[in-house]
Design an enzyme around this catalytic site. Structure first.
Site, PDB file in Angstrom:
ATOM      1  N   ILE A 235       0.829  -1.204   0.000  1.00  0.00           N
ATOM      2  CA  ILE A 235       0.000   0.000   0.000  1.00  0.00           C
ATOM      3  C   ILE A 235       0.871   1.265   0.000  1.00  0.00           C
ATOM      4  O   ILE A 235       0.620   2.210  -0.758  1.00  0.00           O
ATOM      5  CB  ILE A 235      -0.929  -0.022   1.237  1.00  0.00           C
ATOM      6  CG1 ILE A 235      -1.922  -1.184   1.134  1.00  0.00           C
ATOM      7  CG2 ILE A 235      -1.661   1.309   1.399  1.00  0.00           C
ATOM      8  CD1 ILE A 235      -2.688  -1.479   2.428  1.00  0.00           C
TER       9      ILE A 235
ATOM     10  N   ASP B   1      12.215   2.669   4.737  1.00  0.00           N
ATOM     11  CA  ASP B   1      11.801   1.261   4.830  1.00  0.00           C
ATOM     12  C   ASP B   1      13.014   0.403   5.159  1.00  0.00           C
ATOM     13  O   ASP B   1      14.159   0.863   5.094  1.00  0.00           O
ATOM     14  CB  ASP B   1      11.172   0.804   3.493  1.00  0.00           C
ATOM     15  CG  ASP B   1      10.146  -0.315   3.692  1.00  0.00           C
ATOM     16  OD1 ASP B   1      10.441  -1.282   4.420  1.00  0.00           O
ATOM     17  OD2 ASP B   1       9.061  -0.232   3.104  1.00  0.00           O
TER      18      ASP B   1
ATOM     19  N   ASP C  33      14.701   1.203  10.196  1.00  0.00           N
ATOM     20  CA  ASP C  33      14.084   0.071  10.890  1.00  0.00           C
ATOM     21  C   ASP C  33      13.325   0.629  12.086  1.00  0.00           C
ATOM     22  O   ASP C  33      13.925   1.134  13.048  1.00  0.00           O
ATOM     23  CB  ASP C  33      15.163  -0.919  11.350  1.00  0.00           C
ATOM     24  CG  ASP C  33      14.554  -2.128  12.054  1.00  0.00           C
ATOM     25  OD1 ASP C  33      13.321  -2.141  12.271  1.00  0.00           O
ATOM     26  OD2 ASP C  33      15.313  -3.051  12.375  1.00  0.00           O
TER      27      ASP C  33
ATOM     28  N   TYR D 169      -1.734  -7.665  16.742  1.00  0.00           N
ATOM     29  CA  TYR D 169      -1.923  -6.760  15.586  1.00  0.00           C
ATOM     30  C   TYR D 169      -3.111  -5.833  15.835  1.00  0.00           C
ATOM     31  O   TYR D 169      -3.007  -4.605  15.656  1.00  0.00           O
ATOM     32  CB  TYR D 169      -2.142  -7.609  14.336  1.00  0.00           C
ATOM     33  CG  TYR D 169      -2.338  -6.815  13.064  1.00  0.00           C
ATOM     34  CD1 TYR D 169      -1.250  -6.233  12.405  1.00  0.00           C
ATOM     35  CD2 TYR D 169      -3.597  -6.654  12.499  1.00  0.00           C
ATOM     36  CE1 TYR D 169      -1.423  -5.519  11.235  1.00  0.00           C
ATOM     37  CE2 TYR D 169      -3.778  -5.947  11.332  1.00  0.00           C
ATOM     38  CZ  TYR D 169      -2.692  -5.379  10.697  1.00  0.00           C
ATOM     39  OH  TYR D 169      -2.865  -4.664   9.531  1.00  0.00           O
TER      40      TYR D 169
ATOM     41  N   LYS E 279      -3.038  -1.731  16.225  1.00  0.00           N
ATOM     42  CA  LYS E 279      -3.754  -0.826  15.319  1.00  0.00           C
ATOM     43  C   LYS E 279      -4.748   0.040  16.083  1.00  0.00           C
ATOM     44  O   LYS E 279      -5.004   1.185  15.711  1.00  0.00           O
ATOM     45  CB  LYS E 279      -4.443  -1.632  14.217  1.00  0.00           C
ATOM     46  CG  LYS E 279      -3.461  -2.305  13.264  1.00  0.00           C
ATOM     47  CD  LYS E 279      -2.545  -1.287  12.597  1.00  0.00           C
ATOM     48  CE  LYS E 279      -1.663  -1.899  11.515  1.00  0.00           C
ATOM     49  NZ  LYS E 279      -0.860  -0.899  10.798  1.00  0.00           N
TER      50      LYS E 279
HETATM   51  N1  LIG Z   1      -2.793  -5.766   3.357  1.00  0.00           N
HETATM   52  C1  LIG Z   1      -3.862  -5.704   4.136  1.00  0.00           C
HETATM   53  O1  LIG Z   1      -4.827  -6.498   4.001  1.00  0.00           O
HETATM   54  C2  LIG Z   1      -3.959  -4.647   5.198  1.00  0.00           C
HETATM   55  C3  LIG Z   1      -5.179  -4.496   5.847  1.00  0.00           C
HETATM   56  C4  LIG Z   1      -5.303  -3.543   6.834  1.00  0.00           C
HETATM   57  C5  LIG Z   1      -4.225  -2.753   7.155  1.00  0.00           C
HETATM   58  N2  LIG Z   1      -3.043  -2.912   6.519  1.00  0.00           N
HETATM   59  C6  LIG Z   1      -1.936  -2.053   6.921  1.00  0.00           C
HETATM   60  O2  LIG Z   1      -1.463  -1.347   5.801  1.00  0.00           O
HETATM   61  C7  LIG Z   1      -0.068  -1.060   5.978  1.00  0.00           C
HETATM   62  C8  LIG Z   1       0.675  -1.505   4.734  1.00  0.00           C
HETATM   63  O3  LIG Z   1       0.566  -2.918   4.626  1.00  0.00           O
HETATM   64  P1  LIG Z   1       0.802  -3.676   3.248  1.00  0.00           P
HETATM   65  O4  LIG Z   1      -0.390  -4.503   3.009  1.00  0.00           O
HETATM   66  O5  LIG Z   1       1.251  -2.720   2.220  1.00  0.00           O
HETATM   67  O6  LIG Z   1       1.965  -4.653   3.708  1.00  0.00           O
HETATM   68  P2  LIG Z   1       3.397  -4.935   3.065  1.00  0.00           P
HETATM   69  O7  LIG Z   1       3.940  -6.035   3.874  1.00  0.00           O
HETATM   70  O8  LIG Z   1       3.272  -5.096   1.598  1.00  0.00           O
HETATM   71  O9  LIG Z   1       4.195  -3.575   3.352  1.00  0.00           O
HETATM   72  C9  LIG Z   1       4.578  -3.225   4.657  1.00  0.00           C
HETATM   73  C10 LIG Z   1       5.856  -2.417   4.564  1.00  0.00           C
HETATM   74  O10 LIG Z   1       6.306  -2.152   5.908  1.00  0.00           O
HETATM   75  C11 LIG Z   1       7.706  -2.337   5.943  1.00  0.00           C
HETATM   76  N3  LIG Z   1       8.191  -2.661   7.286  1.00  0.00           N
HETATM   77  C12 LIG Z   1       7.921  -3.773   8.018  1.00  0.00           C
HETATM   78  N4  LIG Z   1       8.618  -3.760   9.162  1.00  0.00           N
HETATM   79  C13 LIG Z   1       9.339  -2.609   9.170  1.00  0.00           C
HETATM   80  C14 LIG Z   1      10.275  -2.034  10.066  1.00  0.00           C
HETATM   81  N5  LIG Z   1      10.652  -2.662  11.197  1.00  0.00           N
HETATM   82  N6  LIG Z   1      10.814  -0.841   9.749  1.00  0.00           N
HETATM   83  C15 LIG Z   1      10.487  -0.212   8.595  1.00  0.00           C
HETATM   84  N7  LIG Z   1       9.619  -0.711   7.693  1.00  0.00           N
HETATM   85  C16 LIG Z   1       9.055  -1.905   7.978  1.00  0.00           C
HETATM   86  C17 LIG Z   1       7.951  -3.507   4.990  1.00  0.00           C
HETATM   87  O11 LIG Z   1       9.305  -3.592   4.580  1.00  0.00           O
HETATM   88  C18 LIG Z   1       6.989  -3.186   3.861  1.00  0.00           C
HETATM   89  O12 LIG Z   1       7.568  -2.390   2.857  1.00  0.00           O
HETATM   90  C19 LIG Z   1       0.363  -1.808   7.233  1.00  0.00           C
HETATM   91  O13 LIG Z   1       0.427  -0.915   8.325  1.00  0.00           O
HETATM   92  C20 LIG Z   1      -0.737  -2.809   7.443  1.00  0.00           C
HETATM   93  O14 LIG Z   1      -0.877  -3.180   8.793  1.00  0.00           O
HETATM   94  C21 LIG Z   1      -2.885  -3.845   5.541  1.00  0.00           C
END
Ligand SMILES: NC(=O)c1ccc[n+]([C@@H]2O[C@H](COP(=O)([O-])OP(=O)(O)OC[C@H]3O[C@@H](n4cnc5c(N)ncnc54)[C@H](O)[C@@H]3O)[C@@H](O)[C@H]2O)c1
Length: 248
Positions: A18, A37, A61, A154, A158
């Site tokens: 996202i 990231d 990180d 989780y 959130k």
């Molecule tokens: N995909 C879903 O269904 C969904 C639903 C609800 C909420 N979300 C939220 O949306 C956001 C984006 O999720 P996504 O689906 O794109 O997931 P994703 O795993 O594709 O991307 C998450 C990003 O966070 C980065 N990340 C993880 N740990 C980290 C750290 N310690 N330091 C820095 N960066 C870090 C990862 O490298 C990655 O680029 C998240 O906060 C997630 O909780 C996602």
């Protein structure tokens, strides 16, 4: 439309899913964006910059507060300030509450909740010093309201993001800093892909009256709206982006 010409944007977690789409769309509309990231495999900042010239990726990180501080200092110096922060980094650790260990709890809270707090703090300090206001968009989750079996840490992390969003909106409103959260439902990204089955996708899709899961663009479009002048009177809010899966 170029709604963000000369806008300086930082997207934490913009290396994937996202957040990546959010960064791309800001750039498409004229913004200068820096992504913070984790490093991807062997990729360095230079190789990222070669493949994605418009989107600078700096190592950060969220578990390591010193790394967060250094990354924000570098992003701020490179951009000359920060007008928009998007917190999209997050991790999902599945497991029942009965099996939840202190280590797993700490990791999920450190990345999702504490990471969001310190990213907001660094961006807000920059925005306050600039004196020109700003916008923060935190990507929370439907789980903040709906909970989630086997997703207790989780869901709690959130819910913490929603609470931090409200507190920040109250504290920083006088500086014209607007802070809002988006609560996506299910979006097909790397998150959860290891345990996700075709059957899961079919079941989850039926939870939406629209009959489908969300896309990164569904979330990105709303994030850009919030950061635009059309979102100027919105702060402290948590918006469901779930295709109607939840309505409260
Ligand atoms: N995909 C879903 O269904 C969904 C639903 C609800 C909420 N979300 C939220 O949306 C956001 C984006 O999720 P996504 O689906 O794109 O997931 P994703 O795993 O594709 O991307 C998450 C990003 O966070 C980065 N990340 C993880 N740990 C980290 C750290 N310690 N330091 C820095 N960066 C870090 C990862 O490298 C990655 O680029 C998240 O906060 C997630 O909780 C996602």
């Amino acid at each position: 439309m170029m709604r963000f010409a000369s806008t300086r944007v930082v997207v934490v977690g913009g290396g994937g899913g996202i957040g990546s789409r959010i960064a791309e769309r800001f750039i498409d509309e004229g913004a200068r964006a820096i992504v913070l990231d984790l490093p991807r495999g062997d990729s360095s900042r230079e190789s990222d910059a070669e493949t994605e010239p418009a989107r600078r990726i700096l190592h950060c990180d969220l578990v390591d507060v010193a790394s967060v501080e250094a990354a924000f200092a570098a992003a701020r110096a490179e951009l000359g300030g920060i007008d928009v922060l998007v917190n999209s980094a997050g991790i999902l650790a599945r497991g029942s509450l009965l099996d939840l260990t202190p280590e797993r709890w700490d990791l999920v809270m450190d990345v999702n909740a504490r990471g969001t707090l310190f990213a907001m703090q660094h961006a807000a300090r920059a925005m306050i010093e600039q004196g020109t206001g700003g916008t923060i968009v935190n990507i929370a989750s439907m789980a903040a309201k709906a909970g989630g079996a086997d997703e207790g840490a989780y869901a709690a992390s959130k819910a913490a993001v929603v609470g931090l969003t409200r507190a920040a909106a109250l504290e920083w409103g006088e500086h014209q800093i607007r802070v809002n959260s988006l609560l996506p439902g299910y979006v097909l990204t790397d998150m959860g892909k290891d345990t996700r089955t075709d059957e899961d996708v079919a079941t989850w899709s039926k939870k939406s009256p629209l009959g489908r899961l969300g896309t990164p663009d569904d979330v990105a479009g709303f994030a850009l709206f919030l950061a635009s002048t059309d979102g100027e009177y919105l702060t402290g809010q948590s918006f469901n982006v779930t295709g109607g899966m939840i309505m409260h």
